[in-house]
Design a protein around this motif. Structure first.
Motif, PDB file in Angstrom:
ATOM      1  N   LYS A 110     130.376  45.712 141.901  1.00  0.00           N
ATOM      2  CA  LYS A 110     131.614  45.788 141.114  1.00  0.00           C
ATOM      3  C   LYS A 110     131.546  44.835 139.907  1.00  0.00           C
ATOM      4  O   LYS A 110     131.868  45.222 138.782  1.00  0.00           O
ATOM      5  CB  LYS A 110     132.827  45.415 141.987  1.00  0.00           C
ATOM      6  N   VAL A 111     131.115  43.606 140.140  1.00  0.00           N
ATOM      7  CA  VAL A 111     131.113  42.624 139.042  1.00  0.00           C
ATOM      8  C   VAL A 111     130.071  42.999 137.978  1.00  0.00           C
ATOM      9  O   VAL A 111     130.334  42.878 136.781  1.00  0.00           O
ATOM     10  CB  VAL A 111     130.883  41.203 139.592  1.00  0.00           C
TER      11      VAL A 111
ATOM     12  N   ILE B 134     134.561  51.032 139.360  1.00  0.00           N
ATOM     13  CA  ILE B 134     135.071  49.689 139.687  1.00  0.00           C
ATOM     14  C   ILE B 134     136.369  49.786 140.499  1.00  0.00           C
ATOM     15  O   ILE B 134     136.555  49.067 141.486  1.00  0.00           O
ATOM     16  CB  ILE B 134     135.304  48.884 138.386  1.00  0.00           C
ATOM     17  N   VAL B 135     137.266  50.689 140.089  1.00  0.00           N
ATOM     18  CA  VAL B 135     138.539  50.820 140.817  1.00  0.00           C
ATOM     19  C   VAL B 135     138.272  51.325 142.242  1.00  0.00           C
ATOM     20  O   VAL B 135     138.874  50.838 143.211  1.00  0.00           O
ATOM     21  CB  VAL B 135     139.508  51.756 140.048  1.00  0.00           C
TER      22      VAL B 135
ATOM     23  N   PHE C 125     130.836  43.782 146.250  1.00  0.00           N
ATOM     24  CA  PHE C 125     131.478  42.978 145.199  1.00  0.00           C
ATOM     25  C   PHE C 125     130.488  42.739 144.041  1.00  0.00           C
ATOM     26  O   PHE C 125     130.868  42.795 142.867  1.00  0.00           O
ATOM     27  CB  PHE C 125     131.970  41.648 145.775  1.00  0.00           C
TER      28      PHE C 125
ATOM     29  N   VAL D 279     130.952  46.944 131.459  1.00  0.00           N
ATOM     30  CA  VAL D 279     132.124  47.434 130.708  1.00  0.00           C
ATOM     31  C   VAL D 279     132.503  46.424 129.618  1.00  0.00           C
ATOM     32  O   VAL D 279     132.704  46.799 128.450  1.00  0.00           O
ATOM     33  CB  VAL D 279     133.325  47.648 131.670  1.00  0.00           C
TER      34      VAL D 279
ATOM     35  N   SER E 144     136.866  48.493 144.219  1.00  0.00           N
ATOM     36  CA  SER E 144     137.888  47.473 144.480  1.00  0.00           C
ATOM     37  C   SER E 144     138.762  47.885 145.654  1.00  0.00           C
ATOM     38  O   SER E 144     139.095  47.069 146.520  1.00  0.00           O
ATOM     39  CB  SER E 144     138.763  47.263 143.246  1.00  0.00           C
ATOM     40  N   GLY E 145     139.145  49.172 145.683  1.00  0.00           N
ATOM     41  CA  GLY E 145     139.945  49.669 146.815  1.00  0.00           C
ATOM     42  C   GLY E 145     139.172  49.554 148.116  1.00  0.00           C
ATOM     43  O   GLY E 145     139.723  49.181 149.161  1.00  0.00           O
TER      44      GLY E 145
ATOM     45  N   ARG F  14     138.388  44.187 153.645  1.00  0.00           N
ATOM     46  CA  ARG F  14     138.951  42.865 153.907  1.00  0.00           C
ATOM     47  C   ARG F  14     140.212  42.926 154.767  1.00  0.00           C
ATOM     48  O   ARG F  14     140.401  42.105 155.664  1.00  0.00           O
ATOM     49  CB  ARG F  14     139.266  42.180 152.567  1.00  0.00           C
TER      50      ARG F  14
ATOM     51  N   ARG G  28     147.783  39.601 141.743  1.00  0.00           N
ATOM     52  CA  ARG G  28     147.512  41.032 141.929  1.00  0.00           C
ATOM     53  C   ARG G  28     148.093  41.847 140.779  1.00  0.00           C
ATOM     54  O   ARG G  28     147.418  42.711 140.213  1.00  0.00           O
ATOM     55  CB  ARG G  28     148.107  41.481 143.261  1.00  0.00           C
TER      56      ARG G  28
ATOM     57  N   ILE H 221     140.970  49.935 130.833  1.00  0.00           N
ATOM     58  CA  ILE H 221     140.458  51.292 131.086  1.00  0.00           C
ATOM     59  C   ILE H 221     141.369  52.355 130.454  1.00  0.00           C
ATOM     60  O   ILE H 221     140.889  53.354 129.917  1.00  0.00           O
ATOM     61  CB  ILE H 221     140.285  51.539 132.612  1.00  0.00           C
TER      62      ILE H 221
ATOM     63  N   GLY I 280     140.411  37.637 138.735  1.00  0.00           N
ATOM     64  CA  GLY I 280     139.351  38.085 139.661  1.00  0.00           C
ATOM     65  C   GLY I 280     138.640  36.901 140.294  1.00  0.00           C
ATOM     66  O   GLY I 280     138.377  36.888 141.501  1.00  0.00           O
TER      67      GLY I 280
ATOM     68  N   SER J 183     145.330  41.461 146.847  1.00  0.00           N
ATOM     69  CA  SER J 183     144.171  41.235 145.987  1.00  0.00           C
ATOM     70  C   SER J 183     144.619  40.836 144.603  1.00  0.00           C
ATOM     71  O   SER J 183     145.728  41.069 144.202  1.00  0.00           O
ATOM     72  CB  SER J 183     143.311  42.469 145.909  1.00  0.00           C
TER      73      SER J 183
ATOM     74  N   ASN K  35     141.021  35.317 142.809  1.00  0.00           N
ATOM     75  CA  ASN K  35     141.071  36.193 143.988  1.00  0.00           C
ATOM     76  C   ASN K  35     139.832  35.997 144.863  1.00  0.00           C
ATOM     77  O   ASN K  35     139.928  35.898 146.085  1.00  0.00           O
ATOM     78  CB  ASN K  35     141.091  37.671 143.553  1.00  0.00           C
ATOM     79  N   PHE K  36     138.688  35.976 144.196  1.00  0.00           N
ATOM     80  CA  PHE K  36     137.429  35.864 144.955  1.00  0.00           C
ATOM     81  C   PHE K  36     137.391  34.543 145.724  1.00  0.00           C
ATOM     82  O   PHE K  36     137.077  34.508 146.911  1.00  0.00           O
ATOM     83  CB  PHE K  36     136.234  35.981 144.011  1.00  0.00           C
TER      84      PHE K  36
ATOM     85  N   ALA L  61     143.487  45.564 134.214  1.00  0.00           N
ATOM     86  CA  ALA L  61     142.546  46.673 134.431  1.00  0.00           C
ATOM     87  C   ALA L  61     143.092  47.951 133.807  1.00  0.00           C
ATOM     88  O   ALA L  61     142.361  48.709 133.151  1.00  0.00           O
ATOM     89  CB  ALA L  61     142.305  46.870 135.934  1.00  0.00           C
TER      90      ALA L  61
END
Ligand code: HEM
Length: 167
Positions: A97-98, A139-140, A94, A104, A143-144, A150, A12, A23, A72, A167, A75-76, A19
């Protein structure tokens, strides 16, 4: 106190720090470096600065991309496959997001690259960086949301993760 899972915590930390690097660097370039260089430097000095920066920053960016992909992906595999999550709505979100993350990575790699391709991206760096920042915010947020889906009250209790937000 509940036991802390060091592996989950490291994953995490590394994911979120990478990230921030990717960014945060784009934010600094878009709103500080680029306007300052535009107003203070002539074309020749600007090109020199860009070249001096490119190699150094490319190393940081490529490291961040590699770390994001590795952490990532792990995590997945650990948390985001059934029965750890309900596939709907987790997986479509997801997927978005990917795709946004790959967009990016693509734009940033063009901006940092040596080549001359993709003139529409290279020719307007401010616009390209704005797109990277906008996608980064998306993306952030996603992700949240994934984390809430989950681990929140409506989420399926993870089979191999008893912590609240790993995460
Ligand atoms: C620019 C790229 C990326 C950014 C800015 C980003 C950002 C984040 C953040 C901030 C979190 C923590 C969310 C939270 O707990 O509130 C997170 C979690 C996660 N990320 Fe990323 N990430 C990126 C790329 C990726 C990639 C490429 C993958 C997959 C290969 C990935 C997979 C995951 C997974 C599976 C989680 C856990 C979500 C959950 O808690 O269910 N990320 N990401």
């Amino acid at each position: 106190m509940e036991e802390v899972n060091i592996t989950l915590l490291l994953l995490r930390w590394v994911h979120i720090l990478a990230a921030m690097g990717a960014i945060g660097g784009a934010l600094f370039m878009r709103f500080a470096l680029l306007p300052a260089a535009d107003s203070a430097l002539d074309d020749e000095a600007h090109t020199k600065l860009r070249e001096a920066l490119r190699g150094r920053w490319a190393r940081v960016v490529h490291t961040c991309i590699a770390l994001l992909l590795i952490t990532g992906g792990v995590n997945f595999a650990l948390f985001a496959l059934p029965p750890n999550v309900e596939a709907i709505p987790y997986h479509p979100i997801f997927g978005v997001k990917v795709l946004a993350a790959f967009a990016v990575f693509f734009v940033v790699s063009i901006l940092m690259g040596r080549g001359t391709g993709f003139p529409s991206i290279r020719g307007n760096r401010a616009r390209a960086l704005s797109i990277v920042i906008g996608l980064g915010v998306l993306i952030v947020l996603l992700s949240g949301l994934l984390n809430q889906i989950r681990t929140g009250p409506a989420g399926t209790p993870p089979a191999n993760d008893e912590t609240s937000a790993p995460s």
